[in-house]
Motif scaffolding. Structure first.
Motif, PDB file in Angstrom:
ATOM      1  N   HIS A 117     -41.406  67.175  33.638  1.00 21.22           N
ATOM      2  CA  HIS A 117     -42.704  67.258  34.309  1.00 21.22           C
ATOM      3  C   HIS A 117     -42.586  68.085  35.582  1.00 21.22           C
ATOM      4  O   HIS A 117     -41.503  68.192  36.174  1.00 21.22           O
ATOM      5  CB  HIS A 117     -43.220  65.852  34.653  1.00 21.22           C
ATOM      6  N   THR A 136     -41.365  57.201  26.939  1.00 22.70           N
ATOM      7  CA  THR A 136     -42.392  58.234  26.886  1.00 22.70           C
ATOM      8  C   THR A 136     -43.089  58.303  28.235  1.00 22.70           C
ATOM      9  O   THR A 136     -43.503  57.282  28.784  1.00 22.70           O
ATOM     10  CB  THR A 136     -43.401  57.948  25.768  1.00 22.70           C
ATOM     11  N   THR A 137     -43.220  59.522  28.760  1.00 20.22           N
ATOM     12  CA  THR A 137     -43.782  59.719  30.094  1.00 20.22           C
ATOM     13  C   THR A 137     -44.983  60.653  30.016  1.00 20.22           C
ATOM     14  O   THR A 137     -44.981  61.637  29.277  1.00 20.22           O
ATOM     15  CB  THR A 137     -42.735  60.316  31.039  1.00 20.22           C
ATOM     16  N   GLY A 138     -46.018  60.321  30.795  1.00 21.29           N
ATOM     17  CA  GLY A 138     -47.209  61.155  30.866  1.00 21.29           C
ATOM     18  C   GLY A 138     -47.450  61.595  32.292  1.00 21.29           C
ATOM     19  O   GLY A 138     -47.352  60.779  33.220  1.00 21.29           O
ATOM     20  N   SER A 165     -48.754  66.882  30.325  1.00 21.08           N
ATOM     21  CA  SER A 165     -47.717  66.839  29.292  1.00 21.08           C
ATOM     22  C   SER A 165     -47.262  65.410  29.015  1.00 21.08           C
ATOM     23  O   SER A 165     -47.322  64.532  29.881  1.00 21.08           O
ATOM     24  CB  SER A 165     -46.513  67.694  29.711  1.00 21.08           C
ATOM     25  N   ILE A 166     -46.806  65.198  27.773  1.00 22.16           N
ATOM     26  CA  ILE A 166     -46.234  63.926  27.338  1.00 22.16           C
ATOM     27  C   ILE A 166     -44.839  64.215  26.797  1.00 22.16           C
ATOM     28  O   ILE A 166     -44.663  65.114  25.967  1.00 22.16           O
ATOM     29  CB  ILE A 166     -47.092  63.265  26.243  1.00 22.16           C
ATOM     30  N   ASN A 193     -41.042  62.631  25.339  1.00 25.68           N
ATOM     31  CA  ASN A 193     -40.183  61.557  24.834  1.00 25.68           C
ATOM     32  C   ASN A 193     -38.766  61.762  25.371  1.00 25.68           C
ATOM     33  O   ASN A 193     -38.170  62.828  25.176  1.00 25.68           O
ATOM     34  CB  ASN A 193     -40.147  61.553  23.306  1.00 25.68           C
ATOM     35  N   THR A 198     -41.908  66.443  22.661  1.00 29.87           N
ATOM     36  CA  THR A 198     -43.071  66.578  23.544  1.00 29.87           C
ATOM     37  C   THR A 198     -44.341  66.552  22.708  1.00 29.87           C
ATOM     38  O   THR A 198     -44.337  66.908  21.533  1.00 29.87           O
ATOM     39  CB  THR A 198     -43.026  67.884  24.351  1.00 29.87           C
ATOM     40  N   TYR A 199     -45.429  66.122  23.346  1.00 30.38           N
ATOM     41  CA  TYR A 199     -46.745  66.134  22.710  1.00 30.38           C
ATOM     42  C   TYR A 199     -47.672  67.003  23.553  1.00 30.38           C
ATOM     43  O   TYR A 199     -47.816  66.777  24.762  1.00 30.38           O
ATOM     44  CB  TYR A 199     -47.313  64.722  22.608  1.00 30.38           C
ATOM     45  N   VAL A 252     -52.532  62.834  32.218  1.00 32.75           N
ATOM     46  CA  VAL A 252     -52.385  61.756  31.241  1.00 32.75           C
ATOM     47  C   VAL A 252     -52.283  60.445  32.013  1.00 32.75           C
ATOM     48  O   VAL A 252     -51.336  60.224  32.759  1.00 32.75           O
ATOM     49  CB  VAL A 252     -51.133  61.961  30.365  1.00 32.75           C
ATOM     50  N   LEU A 297     -50.905  55.555  28.216  1.00 31.74           N
ATOM     51  CA  LEU A 297     -49.952  55.715  27.120  1.00 31.74           C
ATOM     52  C   LEU A 297     -49.656  54.353  26.522  1.00 31.74           C
ATOM     53  O   LEU A 297     -49.325  53.417  27.254  1.00 31.74           O
ATOM     54  CB  LEU A 297     -48.633  56.330  27.605  1.00 31.74           C
ATOM     55  N   SER A 337     -52.700  58.149  23.558  1.00 31.44           N
ATOM     56  CA  SER A 337     -52.695  58.700  24.912  1.00 31.44           C
ATOM     57  C   SER A 337     -54.121  58.989  25.350  1.00 31.44           C
ATOM     58  O   SER A 337     -54.945  59.456  24.558  1.00 31.44           O
ATOM     59  CB  SER A 337     -51.851  59.977  24.989  1.00 31.44           C
TER      60      SER A 337
END
Length: 419
Positions: free
Chosen positions: A186, A201-203, A208-209, A211, A223-224, A231, A234, A245
């Motif tokens: 991030h 998992t971080t938002g 961005s998201i 893993n 990543t998602y 975000v 989550l 999300s």
């Protein structure tokens, strides 16, 4: 920018300033110096505002300790006013000074080891219900703080801490030891976190998201990509196969765990556009694996229910106010929502009719954070009024009560949609 707050201000809502703690650098320095001199910020952290009842018949026995066999069935008591209950007093009220008034953050969590964690400014505190005393786990410098999110790991010992400088730390709560710091992934603050086994998992505010596999050195394993703004919500499903999300772009995504990729742009399972404001409140149903509930911000006011096998919106309920958090009752077919502008209340709903069972008052500002005890009977809520309240809203332990059976299809017996 908090668009929820901006919407209220533009439409004439009479509310306090979003981040009332923000001021000029000189004033901020003066306030910090004054607080240090008077010891203002340490004397009442997570201390009781109301006298706790005797432990023999009170709060600890009823829902903070492990369930015990009882000779008779214990039922929660909700005083009735007509067909709707109004509760004005929580079981406990604790002081939470320096709790950030920020809709997009996630600063409260209750671990499976029965320890409540809360972030107050730059500090993460742990509160043990067995003795009622807080302890300090993390105290970060101003250069990297404040803390913007916290989330207990499934083991109940490790806890993830998201920071304003985009880093994420993982701490051992028992040893009071920093285990890892994730500096990549991030570029802006990390306001939402959730665990899926060993995957954190971080938002972020950078939309961005990520893993992160906490077991390996090169921690980014997927990543998602889909959100265009911060975000703020989550939630992994109980099975660990689907991730929900929500973001400040008013979008709700449902992802499959296999869709995360570090090599190419990711495609979502569903991109849901029904909400008209930021989507922070997310909760998976404990007795219907493909049922997801979501709540919209001040420009939306709705709680929506989704079938994540089909992507169809099953029901939408207008709550009349900003939806901050959602929690399912693990023991009854009920849903609890917390709200901001303008009533600052908690509402208990009967599922699937979405009839109001109770309205819980006590907070004087929007109820931004909410979490559930390991037993599922107790709810903790934290608000911008800098208080933490504990509610017996989901009842008392009852070993004789059978587990809820999973429904084959959500809202199968509901004839019409409530709007």
């Amino acid at each position: 920018m908090d668009f929820d707050f901006a919407h209220v201000m533009l439409t004439g809502g009479m509310v306090e300033k979003e981040n009332s703690g923000r001021c000029s650098p000189s004033k901020d320095a003066y306030r910090k110096h004054l607080a240090e001199i008077l010891n203002m910020n340490r004397t009442r952290i997570l201390s009781f505002r109301n006298k706790p009842p005797p432990s023999a018949n009170g709060f600890q026995e009823s829902f903070l300790s492990a369930p015990q066999l009882t000779p008779s069935k214990r039922r929660r008591h909700i005083p009735q006013v007509g067909f709707l209950s109004f509760l004005e007093n929580s079981e406990r009220t604790l002081d939470a000074p320096d709790l950030l008034d920020d809709f997009y953050l996630n600063l409260l969590d209750w671990g499976v080891s029965n320890i409540l964690a809360i972030a107050l400014g730059n500090v993460v505190y742990l509160w043990d219900p067995s003795n009622g005393s807080p302890s300090e786990l993390v105290n970060v410098d101003d250069e990297i703080g404040p803390v913007t999110s916290i989330r207990w790991a499934p083991d109940g010992r490790s806890i993830a801490v998201g920071l304003n400088n985009s880093h994420v730390q993982v701490w051992d709560s028992s040893a009071r030891k920093l285990l890892r710091t994730f500096r990549e992934g991030h570029i802006l603050r990390v306001g939402s976190l959730d665990w899926n086994s060993h995957i954190l998992t971080t938002g972020g505010s950078d939309a961005s998201i990520v893993n992160n596999d906490v077991r390996i050195r090169s921690h980014i394993v997927g990543t998602y990509t889909g959100h265009s703004q911060e975000v703020c919500g989550l939630k992994w499903s109980e099975s660990g196969r689907q991730l929900a999300s929500g973001g400040n772009d008013n979008l709700l995504f449902v992802w499959n765990i296999a869709m995360a990729s570090t090599n190419s742009a990711n495609q979502w399972l569903y991109r849901l556009t029904d909400h008209r404001s930021a989507v922070k409140a997310l909760s998976w149903c404990p007795f219907q694996s493909n049922l997801l509930s979501s709540g919209g911000g001040v420009g939306d006011h709705s709680i929506k229910f989704w079938n994540t096998h089909t992507g169809r919106c099953l029901n939408s309920v207008d709550t009349g106010s900003q939806v901050c958090c959602l929690l399912w009752n693990k023991h009854e077919r009920e849903l609890l929502s917390s709200h901001g502008f303008n009533k600052n209340e908690l509402i208990l709903w009967k599922y699937p009719s979405m009839v109001k069972l109770a309205e819980l008052y006590g907070h004087s500002s929007r109820v931004l954070y909410m979490t559930q005890s390991p037993s599922g009977y107790t709810v903790a809520s934290a608000a911008a009024d800098e208080t933490l309240k504990l509610w017996n809203v989901f009842g008392n332990p009852d070993l004789a009560k059978p587990a809820l059976k999973e429904d084959p299809e959500p809202f199968a017996n509901l004839a019409r949609t409530i709007r």
